[in-house]
Design a protein around this motif. Structure first.
Motif, PDB file in Angstrom:
ATOM      1  N   SER A   1      25.804   6.491  56.114  1.00 50.30           N
ATOM      2  CA  SER A   1      26.672   6.993  57.173  1.00 50.30           C
ATOM      3  C   SER A   1      27.416   8.232  56.694  1.00 50.30           C
ATOM      4  CB  SER A   1      27.684   5.922  57.589  1.00 50.30           C
ATOM      5  OG  SER A   1      28.581   5.665  56.523  1.00 50.30           O
ATOM      6  N   LYS A   2      27.803   9.081  57.646  1.00 48.91           N
ATOM      7  CA  LYS A   2      28.555  10.274  57.266  1.00 48.91           C
ATOM      8  C   LYS A   2      29.894   9.919  56.617  1.00 48.91           C
ATOM      9  CE  LYS A   2      30.213  13.221  60.385  1.00 48.91           C
ATOM     10  NZ  LYS A   2      30.301  14.360  61.339  1.00 48.91           N
ATOM     11  N   PRO A   3      30.629   8.905  57.116  1.00 52.43           N
ATOM     12  CA  PRO A   3      31.873   8.549  56.432  1.00 52.43           C
ATOM     13  C   PRO A   3      31.673   8.174  54.965  1.00 52.43           C
ATOM     14  CG  PRO A   3      31.841   7.562  58.605  1.00 52.43           C
ATOM     15  CD  PRO A   3      30.482   8.150  58.382  1.00 52.43           C
ATOM     16  N   LEU A   4      30.499   7.580  54.637  1.00 53.91           N
ATOM     17  CA  LEU A   4      30.245   7.215  53.240  1.00 53.91           C
ATOM     18  C   LEU A   4      30.044   8.462  52.379  1.00 53.91           C
ATOM     19  CD1 LEU A   4      29.944   4.767  51.402  1.00 53.91           C
ATOM     20  CD2 LEU A   4      27.464   4.876  51.773  1.00 53.91           C
ATOM     21  N   VAL A   5      29.426   9.494  52.940  1.00 52.04           N
ATOM     22  CA  VAL A   5      29.269  10.748  52.198  1.00 52.04           C
ATOM     23  C   VAL A   5      30.640  11.335  51.881  1.00 52.04           C
ATOM     24  CG1 VAL A   5      28.331  13.098  52.233  1.00 52.04           C
ATOM     25  CG2 VAL A   5      27.032  11.221  53.269  1.00 52.04           C
ATOM     26  N   TYR A   6      31.526  11.327  52.872  1.00 52.39           N
ATOM     27  CA  TYR A   6      32.888  11.834  52.643  1.00 52.39           C
ATOM     28  C   TYR A   6      33.656  10.960  51.662  1.00 52.39           C
ATOM     29  CZ  TYR A   6      32.598  15.389  56.317  1.00 52.39           C
ATOM     30  OH  TYR A   6      32.268  16.494  57.059  1.00 52.39           O
ATOM     31  N   LEU A   7      33.423   9.657  51.704  1.00 49.56           N
ATOM     32  CA  LEU A   7      34.109   8.743  50.785  1.00 49.56           C
ATOM     33  C   LEU A   7      33.699   9.032  49.345  1.00 49.56           C
ATOM     34  CD1 LEU A   7      35.905   6.217  50.328  1.00 49.56           C
ATOM     35  CD2 LEU A   7      33.825   4.840  50.600  1.00 49.56           C
ATOM     36  N   TYR A   8      32.415   9.279  49.131  1.00 51.34           N
ATOM     37  CA  TYR A   8      31.917   9.500  47.775  1.00 51.34           C
ATOM     38  C   TYR A   8      32.191  10.913  47.278  1.00 51.34           C
ATOM     39  CZ  TYR A   8      29.228   5.138  47.246  1.00 51.34           C
ATOM     40  OH  TYR A   8      28.857   3.822  47.085  1.00 51.34           O
ATOM     41  N   LEU A   9      32.065  11.914  48.182  1.00 47.68           N
ATOM     42  CA  LEU A   9      32.061  13.298  47.724  1.00 47.68           C
ATOM     43  C   LEU A   9      33.103  14.181  48.405  1.00 47.68           C
ATOM     44  CD1 LEU A   9      28.223  13.267  47.546  1.00 47.68           C
ATOM     45  CD2 LEU A   9      29.661  13.832  45.599  1.00 47.68           C
ATOM     46  N   ASN A  10      34.009  13.580  49.131  1.00 44.82           N
ATOM     47  CA  ASN A  10      35.245  14.201  49.618  1.00 44.82           C
ATOM     48  C   ASN A  10      35.090  15.218  50.746  1.00 44.82           C
ATOM     49  OD1 ASN A  10      36.723  12.730  47.671  1.00 44.82           O
ATOM     50  ND2 ASN A  10      36.236  14.285  46.131  1.00 44.82           N
ATOM     51  N   SER A  11      34.286  16.261  50.546  1.00 38.00           N
ATOM     52  CA  SER A  11      34.191  17.322  51.551  1.00 38.00           C
ATOM     53  C   SER A  11      32.868  18.047  51.392  1.00 38.00           C
ATOM     54  CB  SER A  11      35.346  18.321  51.390  1.00 38.00           C
ATOM     55  OG  SER A  11      35.196  19.050  50.178  1.00 38.00           O
ATOM     56  N   LYS A  12      32.560  18.884  52.356  1.00 32.15           N
ATOM     57  CA  LYS A  12      31.325  19.672  52.278  1.00 32.15           C
ATOM     58  C   LYS A  12      31.370  20.610  51.076  1.00 32.15           C
ATOM     59  CE  LYS A  12      28.361  22.645  55.170  1.00 32.15           C
ATOM     60  NZ  LYS A  12      28.244  23.331  56.467  1.00 32.15           N
ATOM     61  N   ASP A  13      32.528  21.231  50.836  1.00 27.14           N
ATOM     62  CA  ASP A  13      32.668  22.104  49.675  1.00 27.14           C
ATOM     63  C   ASP A  13      32.421  21.347  48.375  1.00 27.14           C
ATOM     64  OD1 ASP A  13      33.134  24.474  50.950  1.00 27.14           O
ATOM     65  OD2 ASP A  13      35.104  24.818  50.050  1.00 27.14           O
ATOM     66  N   ASP A  14      33.029  20.172  48.250  1.00 25.98           N
ATOM     67  CA  ASP A  14      32.863  19.384  47.031  1.00 25.98           C
ATOM     68  C   ASP A  14      31.425  18.897  46.879  1.00 25.98           C
ATOM     69  OD1 ASP A  14      35.487  19.706  46.292  1.00 25.98           O
ATOM     70  OD2 ASP A  14      36.169  17.824  47.174  1.00 25.98           O
ATOM     71  N   LEU A  15      30.783  18.562  47.983  1.00 29.93           N
ATOM     72  CA  LEU A  15      29.389  18.137  47.944  1.00 29.93           C
ATOM     73  C   LEU A  15      28.508  19.296  47.454  1.00 29.93           C
ATOM     74  CD1 LEU A  15      27.048  16.212  48.534  1.00 29.93           C
ATOM     75  CD2 LEU A  15      27.169  16.901  50.940  1.00 29.93           C
ATOM     76  N   PHE A  16      28.727  20.481  47.993  1.00 29.96           N
ATOM     77  CA  PHE A  16      27.939  21.639  47.584  1.00 29.96           C
ATOM     78  C   PHE A  16      28.180  21.959  46.114  1.00 29.96           C
ATOM     79  CE2 PHE A  16      27.106  26.330  47.568  1.00 29.96           C
ATOM     80  CZ  PHE A  16      25.760  26.259  47.869  1.00 29.96           C
ATOM     81  N   SER A  17      29.434  21.872  45.686  1.00 33.13           N
ATOM     82  CA  SER A  17      29.769  22.139  44.294  1.00 33.13           C
ATOM     83  C   SER A  17      29.084  21.135  43.371  1.00 33.13           C
ATOM     84  CB  SER A  17      31.291  22.076  44.098  1.00 33.13           C
ATOM     85  OG  SER A  17      31.647  22.401  42.772  1.00 33.13           O
ATOM     86  N   ALA A  18      29.040  19.871  43.767  1.00 34.16           N
ATOM     87  CA  ALA A  18      28.365  18.846  42.964  1.00 34.16           C
ATOM     88  C   ALA A  18      26.874  19.143  42.859  1.00 34.16           C
ATOM     89  CB  ALA A  18      28.594  17.468  43.572  1.00 34.16           C
ATOM     90  N   CYS A  19      26.280  19.636  43.948  1.00 32.86           N
ATOM     91  CA  CYS A  19      24.861  20.018  43.932  1.00 32.86           C
ATOM     92  C   CYS A  19      24.627  21.165  42.955  1.00 32.86           C
ATOM     93  CB  CYS A  19      24.404  20.423  45.322  1.00 32.86           C
ATOM     94  SG  CYS A  19      24.312  19.082  46.523  1.00 32.86           S
ATOM     95  N   VAL A  20      25.483  22.175  43.023  1.00 28.74           N
ATOM     96  CA  VAL A  20      25.335  23.339  42.148  1.00 28.74           C
ATOM     97  C   VAL A  20      25.448  22.921  40.688  1.00 28.74           C
ATOM     98  CG1 VAL A  20      26.386  25.536  41.451  1.00 28.74           C
ATOM     99  CG2 VAL A  20      26.120  24.992  43.875  1.00 28.74           C
ATOM    100  N   ARG A  21      26.456  22.109  40.355  1.00 33.45           N
ATOM    101  CA  ARG A  21      26.650  21.678  38.973  1.00 33.45           C
ATOM    102  C   ARG A  21      25.454  20.877  38.482  1.00 33.45           C
ATOM    103  NH1 ARG A  21      31.859  20.482  40.780  1.00 33.45           N
ATOM    104  NH2 ARG A  21      31.325  18.261  40.851  1.00 33.45           N
ATOM    105  N   ARG A  22      24.979  19.939  39.299  1.00 34.74           N
ATOM    106  CA  ARG A  22      23.858  19.102  38.866  1.00 34.74           C
ATOM    107  C   ARG A  22      22.601  19.921  38.645  1.00 34.74           C
ATOM    108  NH1 ARG A  22      20.654  14.466  42.283  1.00 34.74           N
ATOM    109  NH2 ARG A  22      19.729  16.357  43.157  1.00 34.74           N
TER     110      ARG A  22
END
Length: 239
Positions: free
Chosen positions: A46-67
């Motif tokens: 679910s979309k709420p679970l994505v936000y729960l784990y990774l906070n925001s779209k910016d943080d999600l993108f940043s996690a992708c870049v780092r990985r």
């Protein structure tokens, strides 16, 4: 008997699934066009679970870049076999680089295209990854010069410039290979070896290319005056 409870997936595994989906969507859509709904659907959460784990779209993108930056750097370092001669080490490193980018085209687009153009925060993370790879290539070239005996002490700025040029060429060639049907990682690596090692090999054995002797250019006229031998300017009379 009632149905047993579904076993919960470990958080780390679930998070990697989300990152896998996000890299695919970001790579294909770009940051602005990427939808959190689409990422959640592809990840099977679910979309709420994505936000729960990774906070925001910016943080999600940043996690992708780092990985993905970490993954690419590790692949290049692991690909170089220390026991090989200098050309073999460079060849194995290039094969590792082009193999990784070919197998992970969405990740490469995230790193080389989208992260660099979306914002300073993400561009800085990619710049740090690139600096790490350039430093590693610098070490390879310096070691190759030592092994060649004839050029054991190449100037530091020359080695750094060669590493920058080699990494820049590899990045451009990865873009070209990804957009050109039928080009394999081995072919891309061979193309760059043919382009680079012919010059590097001569440099290592004391046969560098030397610019031809050319006369010094005439000094440019100063504003309101005409250039004369010696560099002085004389006033130009209005006609």
């Amino acid at each position: 008997m009632g149905a047993g409870k579904t076993k919960r997936m470990p958080r780390a595994v679930r998070e990697q699934q989300m990152l896998d989906a996000a890299v695919r969507i970001f790579g294909q859509r770009g940051y602005m066009a990427a939808s959190m709904d689409e990422i959640a659907e592809l990840a099977g959460v679910s979309k709420p679970l994505v936000y729960l784990y990774l906070n925001s779209k910016d943080d999600l993108f940043s996690a992708c870049v780092r990985r993905e930056a970490r993954s690419l750097t590790q692949a290049v370092r692991a690909g170089v076999r220390p026991g090989l001669p200098p050309d073999g080490q460079l060849w194995s490193g290039l094969r590792a680089f082009f193999t990784h980018t070919a197998r992970n085209p969405d990740a490469w687009r995230v790193l080389h295209l989208h992260a660099r153009t979306h914002g300073e925060r993400f561009a800085a993370e990619v710049a740090a990854m690139r600096a790490d790879i350039v430093a590693f290539v610098t070490q390879l070239i310096a070691a190759a010069a030592r092994d060649a005996h004839r050029r054991p002490h190449l100037p530091e700025e020359e080695v750094a410039g060669l590493a920058e040029a080699l990494v820049g060429a590899a990045e451009s060639l990865a873009d070209w290979a990804g957009a050109t049907e039928g080009v394999t990682a081995k072919q891309a690596a061979a193309t760059l070896m043919n382009f680079a090692w012919a010059g590097l090999g001569d440099l290592m054995t004391g046969r560098p290319w030397v610019p031809p002797e050319e006369p010094e250019p005439e000094p440019a006229p100063a504003p309101g005056g005409a250039a004369v031998p010696g560099g002085a300017a004389v006033p130009v009379q209005a006609g």
